[in-house]
Design a protein around this motif. Structure first.
Motif, PDB file in Angstrom:
ATOM      1  N   UNK A   2      12.740  15.836 -44.087  1.00  0.00           N
ATOM      2  CA  UNK A   2      11.709  16.438 -43.264  1.00  0.00           C
ATOM      3  C   UNK A   2      11.750  15.866 -41.865  1.00  0.00           C
ATOM      4  N   UNK A   3      10.725  16.199 -41.053  1.00  0.00           N
ATOM      5  CA  UNK A   3      10.621  15.637 -39.727  1.00  0.00           C
ATOM      6  C   UNK A   3      10.678  14.121 -39.778  1.00  0.00           C
ATOM      7  N   UNK A   4      11.207  13.495 -38.742  1.00  0.00           N
ATOM      8  CA  UNK A   4      11.500  12.073 -38.823  1.00  0.00           C
ATOM      9  C   UNK A   4      10.379  11.182 -38.323  1.00  0.00           C
ATOM     10  N   UNK A   5       9.334  11.717 -37.721  1.00  0.00           N
ATOM     11  CA  UNK A   5       8.255  10.893 -37.216  1.00  0.00           C
ATOM     12  C   UNK A   5       7.147  10.849 -38.251  1.00  0.00           C
ATOM     13  N   UNK A  97       4.589  17.759 -44.519  1.00  0.00           N
ATOM     14  CA  UNK A  97       5.430  18.332 -43.478  1.00  0.00           C
ATOM     15  C   UNK A  97       6.345  19.425 -44.040  1.00  0.00           C
ATOM     16  N   UNK A  98       6.787  20.298 -43.148  1.00  0.00           N
ATOM     17  CA  UNK A  98       7.679  21.389 -43.529  1.00  0.00           C
ATOM     18  C   UNK A  98       9.113  20.874 -43.493  1.00  0.00           C
ATOM     19  N   UNK A  99       9.870  21.189 -44.535  1.00  0.00           N
ATOM     20  CA  UNK A  99      11.240  20.672 -44.615  1.00  0.00           C
ATOM     21  C   UNK A  99      12.125  21.643 -45.384  1.00  0.00           C
ATOM     22  N   UNK A 100      13.413  21.398 -45.306  1.00  0.00           N
ATOM     23  CA  UNK A 100      14.370  22.047 -46.196  1.00  0.00           C
ATOM     24  C   UNK A 100      14.432  21.248 -47.496  1.00  0.00           C
ATOM     25  N   UNK A 101      14.814  21.875 -48.601  1.00  0.00           N
ATOM     26  CA  UNK A 101      15.138  21.080 -49.785  1.00  0.00           C
ATOM     27  C   UNK A 101      16.299  20.152 -49.439  1.00  0.00           C
ATOM     28  N   UNK A 102      16.235  18.923 -49.896  1.00  0.00           N
ATOM     29  CA  UNK A 102      17.333  18.012 -49.588  1.00  0.00           C
ATOM     30  C   UNK A 102      17.005  16.579 -49.904  1.00  0.00           C
ATOM     31  N   UNK A 197       6.381  11.836 -27.076  1.00  0.00           N
ATOM     32  CA  UNK A 197       7.775  12.245 -27.177  1.00  0.00           C
ATOM     33  C   UNK A 197       7.840  13.764 -27.121  1.00  0.00           C
ATOM     34  N   UNK A 198       8.953  14.274 -26.611  1.00  0.00           N
ATOM     35  CA  UNK A 198       9.178  15.716 -26.612  1.00  0.00           C
ATOM     36  C   UNK A 198      10.069  16.046 -27.804  1.00  0.00           C
ATOM     37  N   UNK A 199       9.503  16.803 -28.735  1.00  0.00           N
ATOM     38  CA  UNK A 199      10.142  17.076 -30.017  1.00  0.00           C
ATOM     39  C   UNK A 199      10.178  18.587 -30.233  1.00  0.00           C
ATOM     40  N   UNK A 200      11.254  19.090 -30.813  1.00  0.00           N
ATOM     41  CA  UNK A 200      11.355  20.520 -31.095  1.00  0.00           C
ATOM     42  C   UNK A 200      10.303  20.928 -32.134  1.00  0.00           C
ATOM     43  N   UNK A 201       9.682  22.088 -31.893  1.00  0.00           N
ATOM     44  CA  UNK A 201       8.638  22.561 -32.804  1.00  0.00           C
ATOM     45  C   UNK A 201       8.412  24.053 -32.610  1.00  0.00           C
ATOM     46  N   UNK A 202       7.834  24.678 -33.633  1.00  0.00           N
ATOM     47  CA  UNK A 202       7.392  26.065 -33.537  1.00  0.00           C
ATOM     48  C   UNK A 202       6.337  26.306 -34.605  1.00  0.00           C
ATOM     49  N   UNK A 203       5.547  27.332 -34.403  1.00  0.00           N
ATOM     50  CA  UNK A 203       4.559  27.736 -35.404  1.00  0.00           C
ATOM     51  C   UNK A 203       4.995  29.054 -36.038  1.00  0.00           C
ATOM     52  N   UNK A 204       4.791  29.150 -37.336  1.00  0.00           N
ATOM     53  CA  UNK A 204       4.971  30.430 -38.028  1.00  0.00           C
ATOM     54  C   UNK A 204       3.794  30.584 -38.983  1.00  0.00           C
ATOM     55  N   UNK A 205       2.970  31.609 -38.702  1.00  0.00           N
ATOM     56  CA  UNK A 205       1.732  31.803 -39.453  1.00  0.00           C
ATOM     57  C   UNK A 205       0.940  30.495 -39.432  1.00  0.00           C
ATOM     58  N   UNK A 206       0.597  29.929 -40.605  1.00  0.00           N
ATOM     59  CA  UNK A 206      -0.206  28.703 -40.606  1.00  0.00           C
ATOM     60  C   UNK A 206       0.637  27.447 -40.617  1.00  0.00           C
ATOM     61  N   UNK A 207       1.960  27.589 -40.524  1.00  0.00           N
ATOM     62  CA  UNK A 207       2.856  26.452 -40.672  1.00  0.00           C
ATOM     63  C   UNK A 207       3.331  25.917 -39.322  1.00  0.00           C
ATOM     64  N   UNK A 208       3.317  24.593 -39.193  1.00  0.00           N
ATOM     65  CA  UNK A 208       3.914  23.920 -38.054  1.00  0.00           C
ATOM     66  C   UNK A 208       5.257  23.356 -38.496  1.00  0.00           C
ATOM     67  N   UNK A 209       6.322  23.829 -37.873  1.00  0.00           N
ATOM     68  CA  UNK A 209       7.679  23.387 -38.200  1.00  0.00           C
ATOM     69  C   UNK A 209       8.151  22.522 -37.037  1.00  0.00           C
ATOM     70  N   UNK A 215      14.744  20.800 -35.313  1.00  0.00           N
ATOM     71  CA  UNK A 215      15.961  20.477 -34.575  1.00  0.00           C
ATOM     72  C   UNK A 215      17.164  21.183 -35.183  1.00  0.00           C
ATOM     73  N   UNK A 216      17.250  21.193 -36.495  1.00  0.00           N
ATOM     74  CA  UNK A 216      18.355  21.865 -37.186  1.00  0.00           C
ATOM     75  C   UNK A 216      18.283  23.374 -36.966  1.00  0.00           C
TER      76      UNK A 216
END
Length: 227
Positions: A2-5, A97-102, A197-209, A215-216
């Motif tokens: 997931x996100x690293x912070x 947090x929102x993540x990929x399986x892994x 810090x400036x970190x890549x992010x976006x919102x989709x519906x109710x989710x913060x990615x 970044x990926x």
């Protein structure tokens, strides 16, 4: 993964919202296979890489631990959907947090692809075959000490998820086209441990990615960019 912070003060409130653009045309498996094979690899943000290197210098163990995430894609009605998970809230690291399986590479894994396939099946019960592998993105070092390889694969759209509640709270899908919209994923200021810090992010519906996941996805979107 997931996100690293790990400590973030009210991230949803900090994310600068943007106006939605018209959705792009659906992206099919055939389109992605051709586009990915013909597109040169996109390199990660140098500042992100440097932050990971600086974090490693502060750790006693200066070697990255290999890990993999599965960018799993299911095609429905000619449109690819990206499978994402919300991490369980009771987890010590990156809860909710929102993540990929892994996860990290195990000694029994023959290679990084097997790691991604195994972790996806363990976390959400979705299986994939090696012949459904599209490819990988470059490994991404993280501030938590992992070297994460994103593995892109196709999965059956009729999958029946089996969620491991010890790891995952929920599973949801986002159309791949959402990530390829102009400026869909942008750098946003986040307050972390008293520092901005400036970190890549976006919102989709109710989710913060955000974080490593965003970044990926940003790297993938730039590689596939239609602009």
């Amino acid at each position: 993964m997931s996100g690293t912070i790990s400590k973030l003060t009210n991230p949803s409130a900090q994310l600068t919202m943007y106006s939605r653009q018209s959705p792009m045309r659906p992206l099919s498996r055939h389109w992605l296979t051709q586009r990915f094979s013909l597109s040169p690899a996109f390199h990660y943000d140098n500042k992100v890489i440097q932050r990971a290197k600086d974090a490693m210098k502060r750790q006693a163990d200066a070697e990255y631990r290999p890990a993999a995430v599965a960018i799993a894609l299911a095609e429905r009605n000619g449109e690819l959907q990206v499978l994402l998970t919300k991490r369980a809230m009771h987890l010590k690291h990156h809860p909710g947090q929102i993540s990929f399986p892994g996860g990290k590479v195990e000694n029994t894994d023959t290679d990084i692809v097997e790691t991604a396939i195994r972790e996806m099946e363990e976390e959400i019960g979705v299986t994939a075959k090696r012949e459904d592998l599209l490819g990988t993105l470059a490994p991404l070092p993280t501030v938590s000490g992992y070297l994460v390889t994103p593995v892109i694969m196709f999965v059956d759209a009729d999958y029946h998820p089996v969620i491991d509640s010890n790891e995952v709270d929920s599973l949801f899908e986002v159309p791949l086209a959402q990530f390829l919209r102009r400026d869909a994923i942008t750098k946003q200021p986040f307050l972390v441990r008293g520092n901005t810090y400036h970190i890549y992010a976006m919102c989709f519906e109710q989710h913060l990615i955000w974080g490593v996941t965003a970044q990926i996805l940003h790297a993938l979107s730039q590689q596939l960019s239609l602009n």
